[in-house]
Design an enzyme around this catalytic site. Structure first.
Site, PDB file in Angstrom:
ATOM      1  N   ARG A  83       0.846  -1.191   0.000  1.00  0.00           N
ATOM      2  CA  ARG A  83       0.000   0.000   0.000  1.00  0.00           C
ATOM      3  C   ARG A  83       0.881   1.240   0.000  1.00  0.00           C
ATOM      4  O   ARG A  83       1.693   1.430   0.911  1.00  0.00           O
ATOM      5  CB  ARG A  83      -0.896  -0.006   1.249  1.00  0.00           C
ATOM      6  CG  ARG A  83      -1.684   1.272   1.460  1.00  0.00           C
ATOM      7  CD  ARG A  83      -2.609   1.169   2.677  1.00  0.00           C
ATOM      8  NE  ARG A  83      -3.377   2.389   2.856  1.00  0.00           N
ATOM      9  CZ  ARG A  83      -3.129   3.309   3.796  1.00  0.00           C
ATOM     10  NH1 ARG A  83      -2.156   3.148   4.668  1.00  0.00           N
ATOM     11  NH2 ARG A  83      -3.877   4.392   3.873  1.00  0.00           N
ATOM     12  N   HIS A 127      -2.763  11.063   0.642  1.00  0.00           N
ATOM     13  CA  HIS A 127      -2.234  10.871   1.995  1.00  0.00           C
ATOM     14  C   HIS A 127      -1.599  12.198   2.426  1.00  0.00           C
ATOM     15  O   HIS A 127      -0.401  12.295   2.640  1.00  0.00           O
ATOM     16  CB  HIS A 127      -1.231   9.703   2.017  1.00  0.00           C
ATOM     17  CG  HIS A 127      -0.961   9.127   3.385  1.00  0.00           C
ATOM     18  ND1 HIS A 127      -1.103   7.784   3.680  1.00  0.00           N
ATOM     19  CD2 HIS A 127      -0.557   9.714   4.529  1.00  0.00           C
ATOM     20  CE1 HIS A 127      -0.775   7.578   4.952  1.00  0.00           C
ATOM     21  NE2 HIS A 127      -0.442   8.731   5.493  1.00  0.00           N
ATOM     22  N   GLU A 172      -7.240   8.743   6.214  1.00  0.00           N
ATOM     23  CA  GLU A 172      -7.469   9.427   7.487  1.00  0.00           C
ATOM     24  C   GLU A 172      -7.934  10.875   7.384  1.00  0.00           C
ATOM     25  O   GLU A 172      -7.235  11.800   7.801  1.00  0.00           O
ATOM     26  CB  GLU A 172      -6.195   9.376   8.342  1.00  0.00           C
ATOM     27  CG  GLU A 172      -5.705   7.978   8.625  1.00  0.00           C
ATOM     28  CD  GLU A 172      -4.526   7.952   9.584  1.00  0.00           C
ATOM     29  OE1 GLU A 172      -3.930   9.012   9.813  1.00  0.00           O
ATOM     30  OE2 GLU A 172      -4.221   6.886  10.103  1.00  0.00           O
ATOM     31  N   ASN A 301      -7.311   2.136  10.156  1.00  0.00           N
ATOM     32  CA  ASN A 301      -5.991   2.353  10.757  1.00  0.00           C
ATOM     33  C   ASN A 301      -6.180   2.437  12.258  1.00  0.00           C
ATOM     34  O   ASN A 301      -6.942   3.282  12.743  1.00  0.00           O
ATOM     35  CB  ASN A 301      -5.364   3.660  10.258  1.00  0.00           C
ATOM     36  CG  ASN A 301      -4.999   3.607   8.788  1.00  0.00           C
ATOM     37  OD1 ASN A 301      -5.161   2.582   8.124  1.00  0.00           O
ATOM     38  ND2 ASN A 301      -4.500   4.716   8.273  1.00  0.00           N
ATOM     39  N   TYR A 303      -4.227   2.655  16.074  1.00  0.00           N
ATOM     40  CA  TYR A 303      -3.002   2.822  16.857  1.00  0.00           C
ATOM     41  C   TYR A 303      -3.246   2.696  18.355  1.00  0.00           C
ATOM     42  O   TYR A 303      -2.434   2.167  19.076  1.00  0.00           O
ATOM     43  CB  TYR A 303      -2.333   4.165  16.523  1.00  0.00           C
ATOM     44  CG  TYR A 303      -1.727   4.141  15.136  1.00  0.00           C
ATOM     45  CD1 TYR A 303      -0.473   3.609  14.917  1.00  0.00           C
ATOM     46  CD2 TYR A 303      -2.455   4.592  14.029  1.00  0.00           C
ATOM     47  CE1 TYR A 303       0.070   3.529  13.645  1.00  0.00           C
ATOM     48  CE2 TYR A 303      -1.912   4.520  12.749  1.00  0.00           C
ATOM     49  CZ  TYR A 303      -0.650   3.986  12.565  1.00  0.00           C
ATOM     50  OH  TYR A 303      -0.125   3.890  11.307  1.00  0.00           O
ATOM     51  N   GLU A 367      -3.459   0.151   8.273  1.00  0.00           N
ATOM     52  CA  GLU A 367      -2.273   0.538   9.043  1.00  0.00           C
ATOM     53  C   GLU A 367      -2.426   0.067  10.478  1.00  0.00           C
ATOM     54  O   GLU A 367      -3.494   0.219  11.073  1.00  0.00           O
ATOM     55  CB  GLU A 367      -2.079   2.068   9.123  1.00  0.00           C
ATOM     56  CG  GLU A 367      -1.578   2.728   7.888  1.00  0.00           C
ATOM     57  CD  GLU A 367      -1.441   4.244   8.058  1.00  0.00           C
ATOM     58  OE1 GLU A 367      -1.254   4.728   9.193  1.00  0.00           O
ATOM     59  OE2 GLU A 367      -1.533   4.938   7.038  1.00  0.00           O
TER      60      GLU A 367
HETATM   61  C1  PNW Z   1      -1.158   7.824  10.718  1.00  0.00           C
HETATM   62  N1  PNW Z   1      -3.647  10.473  16.099  1.00  0.00           N
HETATM   63  O1  PNW Z   1      -1.303   9.081  11.299  1.00  0.00           O
HETATM   64  C2  PNW Z   1      -0.745   8.101   9.293  1.00  0.00           C
HETATM   65  O2  PNW Z   1      -1.598   7.535   8.324  1.00  0.00           O
HETATM   66  C3  PNW Z   1       0.674   7.768   8.979  1.00  0.00           C
HETATM   67  O3  PNW Z   1       1.108   8.518   7.866  1.00  0.00           O
HETATM   68  C4  PNW Z   1       1.524   7.984  10.206  1.00  0.00           C
HETATM   69  O4  PNW Z   1       2.897   7.844   9.925  1.00  0.00           O
HETATM   70  C5  PNW Z   1       1.081   6.970  11.238  1.00  0.00           C
HETATM   71  O5  PNW Z   1      -0.307   7.066  11.498  1.00  0.00           O
HETATM   72  C6  PNW Z   1       1.818   7.088  12.557  1.00  0.00           C
HETATM   73  O6  PNW Z   1       1.565   8.317  13.163  1.00  0.00           O
HETATM   74  C7  PNW Z   1      -1.891   9.329  12.514  1.00  0.00           C
HETATM   75  O7  PNW Z   1      -3.300  11.576  16.633  1.00  0.00           O
HETATM   76  C8  PNW Z   1      -1.528  10.508  13.146  1.00  0.00           C
HETATM   77  O8  PNW Z   1      -4.513   9.734  16.661  1.00  0.00           O
HETATM   78  C9  PNW Z   1      -2.106  10.879  14.318  1.00  0.00           C
HETATM   79  C10 PNW Z   1      -3.069  10.065  14.887  1.00  0.00           C
HETATM   80  C11 PNW Z   1      -3.449   8.888  14.275  1.00  0.00           C
HETATM   81  C12 PNW Z   1      -2.846   8.525  13.082  1.00  0.00           C
END
Ligand code: PNW
Length: 461
Positions: A83, A127, A172, A301, A303, A367
């Site tokens: 991707r 992106h 995102e 995605n 995290y 992601e």
């Molecule tokens: C994503 N948050 O960004 C992006 O898609 C990527 O490009 C980035 O490198 C990756 O996560 C890691 O940060 C985010 O604040 C940025 O919750 C911020 C958040 C979530 C995703």
């Protein structure tokens, strides 16, 4: 007798799709080559104080010049899909007008190289690298940007549609709209909530306009979707204020995107909360039917997950501007180098919840990954067992969600290699491959070896 494995990962089907992900500005470099013009990120990076140590993506991982070598690296990991994103200011400098063939040719070569090595390309059209000229005309808060995006999308689609089957319109939109226009923590760095809400709508409209046109001009069935970053939003206590804060966070984090995309309407409580702040979503007749054009796959995605309180540390339920408080309350879980809490269980809950609230929509994890304080040995090798553990528990969380009925079809590790981590510059490393930024040497980390072996194991059963 062989004891059955109790690792949830072993319940994933051999047909499960495995990949690695990157984005254009984070890896390509070559910022002024072959006709590329600045995006909002080039500008933001050059604004003093915005990016850690004044880093920028001028060179990044120099992927633009090392693409064949990087595709070979991807192949060596044993994934079936890669991707990546296309840089709008390469393909259509300035954001409008004719295609720039020299810029588009890079993606043409990349796709051919991938197919040559037996790797499926998964293209993300946007992106975060909006051409600066379009920001100068107002950016995503302005309606015209949605139409500009759809035009650009078709330039890419027409060139690659004979070889690329899977397409994501936006990565995102929450980050583009909120971090970019409300909180000023990403490009273009504005702090204007009403503008951010307009950006939400125009991002969704741009997605819908592009989706309709791509579908209409597809030479064969395509797999089309959008990628959202989502988490869980739980109330800190059962109190009315905390419950309302969690509901609002979920409203602006999940439902303001998912409801129009799937149901063709904005959530009533979100519209009401915004109205109470004097903010209106700039909907015009017909927009919601464009936005809810059917998609084939939802990119998720993930995290972290969050817990919210409706009061600040002093107990006030309003901030200085008179708006209701939403305070993320740390739960004491271990954190990554980003300070993000590690909560794989929230991943399972998010996916099962999505499958219940928005049934019938296949999902792919586009992601998931983590930054840690990597230490390379003299050979450049990183024994990143913390990252291995993150992947292990989070892929396990996906498997558990599947067992609970969530239709998740694939998983992409973020990221293929260390890269430009936006406002954090090169300080934060998300790669499963280490990049030495002095030499541009790539060295697979322990997590890359683990990922390759895990894919092999799941494929083989
Ligand atoms: C994503 N948050 O960004 C992006 O898609 C990527 O490009 C980035 O490198 C990756 O996560 C890691 O940060 C985010 O604040 C940025 O919750 C911020 C958040 C979530 C995703």
């Amino acid at each position: 007798e062989v004891k059955e494995s109790d690792d949830p990962i072993d319940t994933l089907p051999s047909s499960f799709r495995w990949g690695v992900a990157t984005s254009a500005y984070q890896i390509e470099g070559a910022h002024d080559e072959d006709g590329r013009t600045p995006s909002i990120w080039d500008t933001y990076c050059r604004t003093p104080g915005m990016v850690f140590e004044g880093d920028n993506g001028d060179v990044a991982c120099d992927h633009y010049h090392r693409m064949p070598e990087d595709v070979e690296l991807i192949r060596s990991l044993g994934v079936d899909t890669y991707r990546f994103s296309v840089a709008w200011p390469r393909v259509q400098p300035g954001g409008r007008g004719p295609v720039n063939h020299a810029g588009l040719a890079f993606y043409d070569r990349l796709v051919d190289e991938l197919l040559d090595k037996g790797i499926d390309p998964w293209v993300t059209l946007y992106h975060w690298d909006l051409p600066q000229e379009l920001e100068d005309e107002g950016g995503w808060p302005v309606r015209d940007t949605a139409y500009r995006f759809a035009d650009y999308a078709m330039l890419v689609f027409d060139q690659l549609k004979d070889r690329v089957q899977t397409w994501t319109t936006l990565n995102e939109p929450w980050c583009s709209a909120m971090l970019g226009y409300a909180y000023g923590r990403q490009a273009p760095g504005r702090q204007d909530m009403p503008a951010a809400i307009s950006a939400v709508h125009h991002l969704l409209l741009g997605h819908g306009l592009a989706a309709q046109r791509m579908r209409a001009e597809a030479p064969k069935p395509i797999e089309l979707g959008i990628t959202l970053n989502m988490g869980t939003s739980d109330p800190a206590t059962d109190s009315e204020l905390d419950v309302a804060a969690a509901r609002r966070a979920d409203g602006l984090g999940v439902r303001i995107y998912m409801d129009p995309l799937v149901h063709g309407r904005y959530p009533a409580d979100v519209v009401e909360d915004l109205a109470a702040r004097g903010i209106r979503i700039p909907i015009r007749p017909g927009d919601l039917s464009v936005i809810s054009a059917p998609i084939d796959v939802l990119g998720v995605n993930f995290y972290s997950g969050h817990v919210f309180a409706g009061t600040d540390e002093s107990g006030n339920d309003r901030d200085a501007d008179g708006n209701p408080v939403e305070r993320a309350v740390p739960q004491g879980h271990p954190v990554t180098a980003m300070g993000w809490e590690i909560v794989p269980d929230a991943f399972t809950r998010l996916l099962t919840r999505l499958s219940e609230d928005y049934p019938g929509l296949p999902m792919v994890i586009t992601e998931n990954g983590a930054a840690f304080e990597d230490e390379a040995d003299t050979a450049g090798f990183v024994r990143d067992f913390d990252r291995v553990d993150y992947f292990n528990t989070h892929i396990g969380a996906v498997a558990r969600a599947r067992q609970a009925g969530a239709d998740v079809r694939g998983y992409f590790a973020w990221s293929l290699m260390d890269n430009f981590e936006w406002s954090y510059g090169y300080e934060k490393r998300f790669g499963i491959v280490r990049v030495d930024y002095d030499t541009q040497v790539r060295t697979p980390k322990q997590s890359a070896l683990w990922y390759r072996d895990t894919i092999k194991r799941v494929r083989g059963h």
